[in-house]
Write a protein that holds these residues in place. Structure first.
Motif, PDB file in Angstrom:
ATOM      1  N   LEU A  53       0.837  -1.204   0.000  1.00  0.00           N
ATOM      2  CA  LEU A  53       0.000   0.000   0.000  1.00  0.00           C
ATOM      3  C   LEU A  53       0.866   1.246   0.000  1.00  0.00           C
ATOM      4  O   LEU A  53       1.751   1.391   0.842  1.00  0.00           O
ATOM      5  CB  LEU A  53      -0.891   0.045   1.244  1.00  0.00           C
ATOM      6  CG  LEU A  53      -2.016  -0.972   1.350  1.00  0.00           C
ATOM      7  CD1 LEU A  53      -1.501  -2.260   1.936  1.00  0.00           C
ATOM      8  CD2 LEU A  53      -3.123  -0.422   2.196  1.00  0.00           C
ATOM      9  N   ARG A  54       0.577   2.150  -0.937  1.00  0.00           N
ATOM     10  CA  ARG A  54       1.147   3.494  -0.939  1.00  0.00           C
ATOM     11  C   ARG A  54       0.211   4.355  -1.782  1.00  0.00           C
ATOM     12  O   ARG A  54       0.334   4.434  -2.998  1.00  0.00           O
ATOM     13  CB  ARG A  54       2.556   3.495  -1.522  1.00  0.00           C
ATOM     14  CG  ARG A  54       3.300   4.810  -1.278  1.00  0.00           C
ATOM     15  CD  ARG A  54       3.769   4.930   0.154  1.00  0.00           C
ATOM     16  NE  ARG A  54       3.767   6.291   0.637  1.00  0.00           N
ATOM     17  CZ  ARG A  54       4.597   6.767   1.557  1.00  0.00           C
ATOM     18  NH1 ARG A  54       5.503   5.983   2.112  1.00  0.00           N
ATOM     19  NH2 ARG A  54       4.511   8.006   1.964  1.00  0.00           N
ATOM     20  N   MET A  55      -0.749   4.976  -1.118  1.00  0.00           N
ATOM     21  CA  MET A  55      -1.838   5.652  -1.829  1.00  0.00           C
ATOM     22  C   MET A  55      -1.718   7.163  -1.838  1.00  0.00           C
ATOM     23  O   MET A  55      -2.617   7.836  -2.313  1.00  0.00           O
ATOM     24  CB  MET A  55      -3.180   5.275  -1.202  1.00  0.00           C
ATOM     25  CG  MET A  55      -3.532   3.826  -1.363  1.00  0.00           C
ATOM     26  SD  MET A  55      -5.162   3.451  -0.748  1.00  0.00           S
ATOM     27  CE  MET A  55      -4.920   3.541   1.014  1.00  0.00           C
ATOM     28  N   ASP A  56      -0.638   7.710  -1.318  1.00  0.00           N
ATOM     29  CA  ASP A  56      -0.617   9.166  -1.177  1.00  0.00           C
ATOM     30  C   ASP A  56      -0.010   9.872  -2.391  1.00  0.00           C
ATOM     31  O   ASP A  56      -0.670  10.019  -3.409  1.00  0.00           O
ATOM     32  CB  ASP A  56       0.024   9.583   0.141  1.00  0.00           C
ATOM     33  CG  ASP A  56       1.306   8.824   0.456  1.00  0.00           C
ATOM     34  OD1 ASP A  56       1.616   7.836  -0.211  1.00  0.00           O
ATOM     35  OD2 ASP A  56       2.015   9.237   1.380  1.00  0.00           O
ATOM     36  N   GLN A  57       1.214  10.314  -2.340  1.00  0.00           N
ATOM     37  CA  GLN A  57       1.768  11.180  -3.381  1.00  0.00           C
ATOM     38  C   GLN A  57       2.533  10.394  -4.447  1.00  0.00           C
ATOM     39  O   GLN A  57       3.022   9.296  -4.216  1.00  0.00           O
ATOM     40  CB  GLN A  57       2.700  12.211  -2.736  1.00  0.00           C
ATOM     41  CG  GLN A  57       2.082  13.014  -1.620  1.00  0.00           C
ATOM     42  CD  GLN A  57       0.857  13.782  -2.071  1.00  0.00           C
ATOM     43  OE1 GLN A  57       0.828  14.328  -3.166  1.00  0.00           O
ATOM     44  NE2 GLN A  57      -0.167  13.830  -1.236  1.00  0.00           N
ATOM     45  N   LEU A  58       2.644  11.008  -5.619  1.00  0.00           N
ATOM     46  CA  LEU A  58       3.344  10.387  -6.738  1.00  0.00           C
ATOM     47  C   LEU A  58       4.811  10.109  -6.391  1.00  0.00           C
ATOM     48  O   LEU A  58       5.330   9.030  -6.681  1.00  0.00           O
ATOM     49  CB  LEU A  58       3.254  11.293  -7.973  1.00  0.00           C
ATOM     50  CG  LEU A  58       3.904  10.794  -9.248  1.00  0.00           C
ATOM     51  CD1 LEU A  58       3.273   9.481  -9.703  1.00  0.00           C
ATOM     52  CD2 LEU A  58       3.779  11.838 -10.343  1.00  0.00           C
ATOM     53  N   GLY A  59       5.466  11.066  -5.758  1.00  0.00           N
ATOM     54  CA  GLY A  59       6.866  10.876  -5.379  1.00  0.00           C
ATOM     55  C   GLY A  59       7.056   9.714  -4.421  1.00  0.00           C
ATOM     56  O   GLY A  59       8.066   8.995  -4.498  1.00  0.00           O
ATOM     57  N   ASP A  60       6.086   9.502  -3.537  1.00  0.00           N
ATOM     58  CA  ASP A  60       6.175   8.376  -2.606  1.00  0.00           C
ATOM     59  C   ASP A  60       6.072   7.043  -3.345  1.00  0.00           C
ATOM     60  O   ASP A  60       6.695   6.059  -2.955  1.00  0.00           O
ATOM     61  CB  ASP A  60       5.091   8.492  -1.539  1.00  0.00           C
ATOM     62  CG  ASP A  60       5.321   9.693  -0.641  1.00  0.00           C
ATOM     63  OD1 ASP A  60       6.447   9.851  -0.135  1.00  0.00           O
ATOM     64  OD2 ASP A  60       4.380  10.481  -0.454  1.00  0.00           O
ATOM     65  N   ALA A  61       5.280   7.029  -4.415  1.00  0.00           N
ATOM     66  CA  ALA A  61       5.209   5.818  -5.242  1.00  0.00           C
ATOM     67  C   ALA A  61       6.553   5.553  -5.919  1.00  0.00           C
ATOM     68  O   ALA A  61       7.003   4.410  -6.000  1.00  0.00           O
ATOM     69  CB  ALA A  61       4.096   5.948  -6.280  1.00  0.00           C
ATOM     70  N   VAL A  62       7.214   6.616  -6.384  1.00  0.00           N
ATOM     71  CA  VAL A  62       8.550   6.473  -6.978  1.00  0.00           C
ATOM     72  C   VAL A  62       9.506   5.854  -5.963  1.00  0.00           C
ATOM     73  O   VAL A  62      10.264   4.929  -6.280  1.00  0.00           O
ATOM     74  CB  VAL A  62       9.089   7.842  -7.450  1.00  0.00           C
ATOM     75  CG1 VAL A  62      10.550   7.733  -7.889  1.00  0.00           C
ATOM     76  CG2 VAL A  62       8.242   8.396  -8.588  1.00  0.00           C
ATOM     77  N   PHE A  63       9.445   6.344  -4.726  1.00  0.00           N
ATOM     78  CA  PHE A  63      10.324   5.823  -3.676  1.00  0.00           C
ATOM     79  C   PHE A  63      10.001   4.375  -3.298  1.00  0.00           C
ATOM     80  O   PHE A  63      10.804   3.709  -2.658  1.00  0.00           O
ATOM     81  CB  PHE A  63      10.242   6.700  -2.431  1.00  0.00           C
ATOM     82  CG  PHE A  63      10.800   8.084  -2.602  1.00  0.00           C
ATOM     83  CD1 PHE A  63      11.764   8.360  -3.555  1.00  0.00           C
ATOM     84  CD2 PHE A  63      10.362   9.117  -1.802  1.00  0.00           C
ATOM     85  CE1 PHE A  63      12.283   9.635  -3.710  1.00  0.00           C
ATOM     86  CE2 PHE A  63      10.874  10.404  -1.940  1.00  0.00           C
ATOM     87  CZ  PHE A  63      11.836  10.659  -2.905  1.00  0.00           C
ATOM     88  N   ALA A  64       8.828   3.886  -3.686  1.00  0.00           N
ATOM     89  CA  ALA A  64       8.438   2.507  -3.375  1.00  0.00           C
ATOM     90  C   ALA A  64       9.018   1.501  -4.364  1.00  0.00           C
ATOM     91  O   ALA A  64       9.087   0.305  -4.064  1.00  0.00           O
ATOM     92  CB  ALA A  64       6.913   2.390  -3.350  1.00  0.00           C
ATOM     93  N   ALA A  65       9.437   1.958  -5.545  1.00  0.00           N
ATOM     94  CA  ALA A  65       9.900   1.037  -6.592  1.00  0.00           C
ATOM     95  C   ALA A  65      11.035   0.113  -6.142  1.00  0.00           C
ATOM     96  O   ALA A  65      10.976  -1.102  -6.392  1.00  0.00           O
ATOM     97  CB  ALA A  65      10.299   1.824  -7.836  1.00  0.00           C
ATOM     98  N   PRO A  66      12.085   0.610  -5.458  1.00  0.00           N
ATOM     99  CA  PRO A  66      13.139  -0.319  -5.024  1.00  0.00           C
ATOM    100  C   PRO A  66      12.635  -1.388  -4.048  1.00  0.00           C
ATOM    101  O   PRO A  66      13.094  -2.531  -4.091  1.00  0.00           O
ATOM    102  CB  PRO A  66      14.164   0.609  -4.354  1.00  0.00           C
ATOM    103  CG  PRO A  66      13.925   1.954  -4.955  1.00  0.00           C
ATOM    104  CD  PRO A  66      12.445   2.015  -5.187  1.00  0.00           C
ATOM    105  N   ALA A  67      11.690  -1.027  -3.194  1.00  0.00           N
ATOM    106  CA  ALA A  67      11.146  -2.001  -2.240  1.00  0.00           C
ATOM    107  C   ALA A  67      10.384  -3.105  -2.968  1.00  0.00           C
ATOM    108  O   ALA A  67      10.478  -4.282  -2.610  1.00  0.00           O
ATOM    109  CB  ALA A  67      10.246  -1.297  -1.230  1.00  0.00           C
ATOM    110  N   VAL A  68       9.634  -2.726  -3.988  1.00  0.00           N
ATOM    111  CA  VAL A  68       8.908  -3.720  -4.777  1.00  0.00           C
ATOM    112  C   VAL A  68       9.898  -4.652  -5.485  1.00  0.00           C
ATOM    113  O   VAL A  68       9.687  -5.868  -5.538  1.00  0.00           O
ATOM    114  CB  VAL A  68       7.962  -3.038  -5.792  1.00  0.00           C
ATOM    115  CG1 VAL A  68       7.375  -4.055  -6.765  1.00  0.00           C
ATOM    116  CG2 VAL A  68       6.851  -2.290  -5.073  1.00  0.00           C
TER     117      VAL A  68
END
Length: 199
Positions: A53-68
């Motif tokens: 889950l990461r439903m907030d800002q676009l930049g936060d989704a970018v920061f999630a890519a390495p974790a995925v």
């Protein structure tokens, strides 16, 4: 929440003292009623379905890519779904490790949201998520609302930071370092969650 690196004298992300106080009361009441949730021992069944889950800002989704990407390395056979806001969904669909992107159109981060409508839509989303029978849910934001959503969806094991309250509902709660970059926090969380479910 032992082991947390604190900002000032608070274990929560809030700057407002009354929000810190309210989150502390919530967690104290939750621990009193439900007890602290020990990390569940590894089960013999493999992790087949994961929700991030990461439903907030676009930049936060970018920061999630390495974790995925790390999740995909650890669980190469698992289905990894990503719950995102509509503004981040096109980007998340490009992440190589994501099996499916679920879009929550009217989430609590949407502009001009209506509380009751958001609540109804969250209940409907929880029902959809429940049908997917996730083995592991990971909230990269540390948001109490996301934790409640995962609980309502009956996700087997839940990992997150609990920095807005609700840590008593989590199966895996790593220490939160307020000085760390979000990418590093995300990586730490997915590694700790993987360790917790794998033994």
């Amino acid at each position: 929440m032992t082991g947390l690196k604190r900002r000032g004298d608070s274990a929560y992300i809030f700057k407002s003292r009354w929000k810190q106080f309210a989150a502390g009361i919530l967690d104290a009441a939750g621990r009193a009623v439900f007890g602290t949730r020990p990390q569940k021992p590894a089960e013999t069944t493999p992790v087949r379905r994961i929700l991030v889950l990461r439903m907030d800002q676009l930049g936060d989704a970018v920061f999630a890519a390495p974790a995925v990407a790390v999740l995909r390395e650890i669980f190469p056979e698992a289905s990894i779904d990503f719950l995102a806001g509509p503004w981040a969904a096109p980007l998340v669909r490009q992440f190589p490790g994501v099996s499916r992107t679920i879009v929550f159109e009217d989430n609590w981060f949407a502009p001009r949201r209506r509380f009751l409508k958001s609540l109804r839509n969250a209940r409907a989303l929880a029902k959809i998520l429940r049908a997917n029978a996730y083995d592991l849910g990971i909230d990269l934001r540390g948001d109490f609302r996301n934790i409640l959503l995962m609980k309502a969806a009956k996700i087997q094991r839940i990992a997150g930071y609990g920095i807005t309250g609700g840590g008593f509902l989590l199966d895996c709660v790593p220490a939160y370092d307020f000085s760390a970059h979000q990418v590093d926090l995300n990586l730490r969380l997915v590694c700790e969650a993987a360790r917790a479910v794998s033994g």
